[in-house]
Design a protein around this motif. Structure first.
Motif, short mmCIF file in Angstrom:
data_model
loop_
_atom_site.label_atom_id
_atom_site.label_comp_id
_atom_site.label_asym_id
_atom_site.label_seq_id
_atom_site.Cartn_x
_atom_site.Cartn_y
_atom_site.Cartn_z
N ARG A 1 0.78 -1.27 0.25
CA ARG A 1 0.07 0.06 0.01
C ARG A 1 1.01 1.19 -0.08
N PRO A 2 0.94 1.93 -1.07
CA PRO A 2 1.89 3.04 -1.16
C PRO A 2 1.65 4.18 -0.23
N PRO A 3 2.29 5.28 -0.09
CA PRO A 3 1.81 6.18 0.85
C PRO A 3 0.91 7.02 0.37
N HIS A 4 0.04 7.36 1.06
CA HIS A 4 -1.29 8.03 0.95
C HIS A 4 -2.12 7.52 0.06
N ALA A 5 -2.25 6.04 -0.32
CA ALA A 5 -3.01 5.55 -1.32
C ALA A 5 -4.48 5.49 -0.76
N PRO A 6 -5.41 5.89 -1.51
CA PRO A 6 -6.73 6.10 -1.12
C PRO A 6 -7.45 4.70 -1.01
#
Length: 407
Positions: free
Chosen positions: A383-388
């Motif tokens: 889960r990438p940073p700031h993933a919605p």
């Protein structure tokens, strides 16, 4: 200090790593998976003579251009026992696969294409020039470079090396990884823990991963939270001229986290130590000259995730080995919540979707101390940073814990 993105941290680590170029000579039987340090040339020509590719009859093509030719059989050539005479006009020699083609013969007629008659054979099939003959040197010739430096010796390459009459090979030395576990609370497996103690587990997983990646391991054991004893263990690793020192626990800067300060006092150059990832934020990277230092978190799952992300690629670069393909895409079985500023690695199970692709479902509990969940996981959802928020049915990247799942 700002948190370093995972990709940047890995790039900085690998950019400072140069492959180990020292070599050693090993018997062929012990060289599986090793990397050739120099070109490997053939010690002989293969095949060493014109040989038969089939069972049949060695003859002169000009004697049997059409079916119906009658030839006298004058002898036999078998593997290891060649016919010592010469094939003349109207003659043939019974021959078997791998046997030398006798002097004078230039072709082999299949045994099923010949009819046996008194004293010889009658051909039932036209013969082509050089039919079923393996010419001398068809595979390789003496002195030819068959396996260049940098080749990884697998089952097929070991086979050809043996066929080249090479009983041993010069290979690159494996990177040596020293592993040091620190903490007053740690005891080895088989111990009876006191009220404030736990069993040390990280070493076994990290060592196994390091060996699988292509390294040899020096286990420095468990050292208490004592600067002098930590220093002595580090000195032991440095004196052994290891390529990487891996510490387990104590890499942060709390009152009881002595590893980082002790390493710096011993002369380590600190590169970075806080990564924007979960689990595994307090990862430490530094060096003693050419010796890399990797300080892994003490929590078991954090330690193993960091090993997969950083230690495995480092070992494989040091060992001149290709990276292991671990990432693929999968369909989320449930909605994945939005992420914060750290890249998340979520333990999860894989199954096959109705369409035949991967379906991934995270475990409910993700605490970094939970080893059982990690052992039961097939992959880590990235889960990438700031993933919605990601709805169920959407695709997401996953990191396979067992790359054979890609097969």
């Amino acid at each position: 200090m700002n948190l370093l993105p995972v990709a940047e941290a890995l790039s900085r680590l690998l950019s400072s790593a140069a492959p180990v170029m020292a070599s050693e000579t090993l018997p062929l039987a012990e060289a599986e998976g090793r990397v050739l340090a120099a070109d490997l040339t053939a010690g002989l020509t293969q095949p060493p003579f014109n040989s038969s590719a089939m069972d049949g009859y060695a003859l002169r093509r000009e004697d049997a251009p059409e079916p119906g030719a009658v030839l006298k059989v004058i002898g036999t050539s078998s593997a290891g026992h060649g016919f010592e005479g010469s094939v003349g006009r109207g003659e043939a020699v019974r021959i078997f696969t791998g046997a030398p083609v006798p002097s004078g013969a230039d072709s082999v007629l299949l045994q099923e294409d010949a009819e046996q008659i008194e004293g010889g054979i009658r051909t039932n099939f036209p013969v082509r020039q050089n039919q079923h003959v393996r010419p001398r040197g068809q595979d390789f010739t003496e002195g030819e470079v068959v396996l260049p430096a940098g080749t990884i010796l697998d089952f097929s390459r070991l086979t050809v090396a043996a066929g080249m009459n090479r009983p041993d090979v010069a290979v690159l030395r494996r990177p040596v990884i020293a592993i040091l576990a620190t903490g007053d609370e740690l005891l080895p497996p088989g111990s009876t823990p006191g009220p404030s103690q736990i069993i040390a587990s990280n070493t076994f997983g990290v060592a196994a991963l390091a060996r699988r990646a292509g390294a040899d391991v020096l286990d420095l054991g468990i050292v208490p939270d004592d600067k002098a004893k930590i220093t002595a263990a580090i000195d032991k690793a440095r004196n052994a001229k290891v390529d990487v020192i891996v510490t387990l626990g104590g890499a942060s800067v709390g009152d009881h986290d002595l590893v980082q300060a002790t390493l710096i006092e011993a002369g380590m150059q600190l590169d970075f130590w806080r990564i924007a990832m979960r689990p595994g934020k307090p990862l430490m990277v530094g060096s003693f000259g050419k010796t890399h230092v990797l300080g892994l978190p003490g929590n078991p799952v954090s330690s193993l995730v960091c090993s997969l992300l950083f230690l495995e690629p480092l070992i494989r670069k040091l060992g001149s080995l290709p990276s292991v393909p671990r990432e693929t895409m999968a369909e989320a079985a449930v909605t994945l919540r939005a992420n914060d500023h750290r890249q998340d690695y979520v333990r999860a199970k894989l199954s096959k979707s109705a369409a035949g692709g991967w379906l991934v479902e995270p475990f409910d509990k993700q605490d970094s101390s939970m080893m059982k969940t990690f052992a039961h996981s097939d992959c880590l959802i990235i889960r990438p940073p700031h993933a919605p928020e990601l709805p169920a049915g959407a695709t997401c990247p996953v990191m396979l814990l067992r790359p054979d799942l890609l097969a």
